[in-house]
Design an enzyme around this catalytic site. Structure first.
Site, short mmCIF file in Angstrom:
data_model
loop_
_atom_site.label_atom_id
_atom_site.label_comp_id
_atom_site.label_asym_id
_atom_site.label_seq_id
_atom_site.Cartn_x
_atom_site.Cartn_y
_atom_site.Cartn_z
N CYS A 120 1.02 -1.00 -0.15
CA CYS A 120 0.20 0.34 0.14
C CYS A 120 0.77 1.20 0.05
CB CYS A 120 -1.27 0.22 0.90
SG CYS A 120 -2.04 -1.10 1.37
N CYS B 41 -3.35 -1.28 -3.60
CA CYS B 41 -3.90 -0.08 -2.31
C CYS B 41 -3.76 1.39 -2.03
CB CYS B 41 -4.16 -1.34 -1.54
SG CYS B 41 -2.77 -2.19 -0.33
#
Ligand code: N1C
Length: 249
Positions: A74, A155
């Site tokens: 992420c 993400c």
């Protein structure tokens, strides 16, 4: 006796001899821990061996992706379209972002050409169909499948470098537009930050009307930002580790 020994060792050697392609695949793979490279190689081969190189669908690589799944990273994932050299010139030097080529499958197959042939168990590296010669070609189907899997795990804040020196920095036929952007989902991805790479004679920038297609294609809930960044600034940040990743642009 000597002759017999030579014959036996030649046969044994011949049976264990790897092609240059397989050696490249395995040596690149072995730089990554936690993977069984022989298993990854077998999963890879089953996708195209003994097949017409124009009849390898994207799904043929599903077992390969399952054998070497992508891990979400992420806020560090970097996508690109027509900016490969700038992106990798930067990511090679700085540990700010992760591209598909930094993952096992992307790095193992980057820059390679391969295909099989009906009735053969070999991997060829010449005489394979080019990117646009036929739709379901061995190499293109791989990049579509791998890019889809990489985008599926995107993400947080996602970055994409697009090319301001071409007419269509967001080209609907690119893998970025056709495969990756449609897979960014609002429950995982917070923001898409486009870095428009600007060279001296740029013809596009963040105001390019084509980018409307990008914002419209984004899942509702994902915010969008775009920044024009000179290529020299990206290179400079690559060369200066004292500049924090977040201050590069
Ligand atoms: O069609 P593109 O660009 O938009 O594809 C780039 C996009 C990136 O975000 C990557 O995640 O898709 C992924 N990707 C690769 O990582 C990759 N490595 C090498 C797609 N293609 C990749 N290649 C080769 O680049 C591939 O063999 C093909 O020839 C180009 C496509 O890149 P593009 O048209 O610049």
């Amino acid at each position: 006796v000597i002759v017999v020994l030579i014959v036996i060792s030649a046969v044994v050697f011949g049976l264990t001899l790897k092609s240059a392609f397989e050696s490249t695949f395995l040596s690149r793979c072995e730089k990554f821990d936690q993977y069984d490279c022989k298993k990854v190689w077998d999963a890879f081969q089953q996708a195209y061996v003994n097949k017409d190189p124009c009849k390898v669908p994207v799904e043929a690589y599903d077992p390969l992706i399952a054998a070497a799944p992508f891990k979400p990273q992420c806020n560090r994932m970097m996508f690109w379209s027509k900016t490969k050299d700038v992106v990798h010139g930067f990511t090679e030097k700085r540990d700010c972002f992760v591209t598909l080529e930094d993952t096992l499958l992307g790095s193992v197959l980057d820059g390679l050409t391969w295909c099989g042939k009906e009735g053969s168990k070999d991997t060829n590296t010449t005489g394979c169909p080019g990117w646009s010669d036929c739709e379901n070609n061995t190499v293109r189907s791989f990049w579509i499948r791998a890019s889809a899997a990489f985008a599926d795990v995107a993400c947080g804040n996602v970055t994409a470098m697009l090319n301001g020196s071409i007419n269509t920095p967001f080209n609907p036929t690119s893998i970025f537009a056709s495969v990756e952007v449609p897979r960014f989902i609002a429950s995982r991805v917070k923001n898409l930050n486009v870095v428009m790479v600007i060279q001296k004679n740029n013809i596009s920038n963040c105001t390019d009307p084509y980018l409307k297609n990008l914002t419209q294609a984004l899942d509702k809930g994902i915010t969008y930002s775009c920044k024009d960044v000179p290529e020299s600034q990206i290179q400079e940040c690559g060369a200066k580790p004292e500049i924090a990743c977040g201050d590069c642009w």
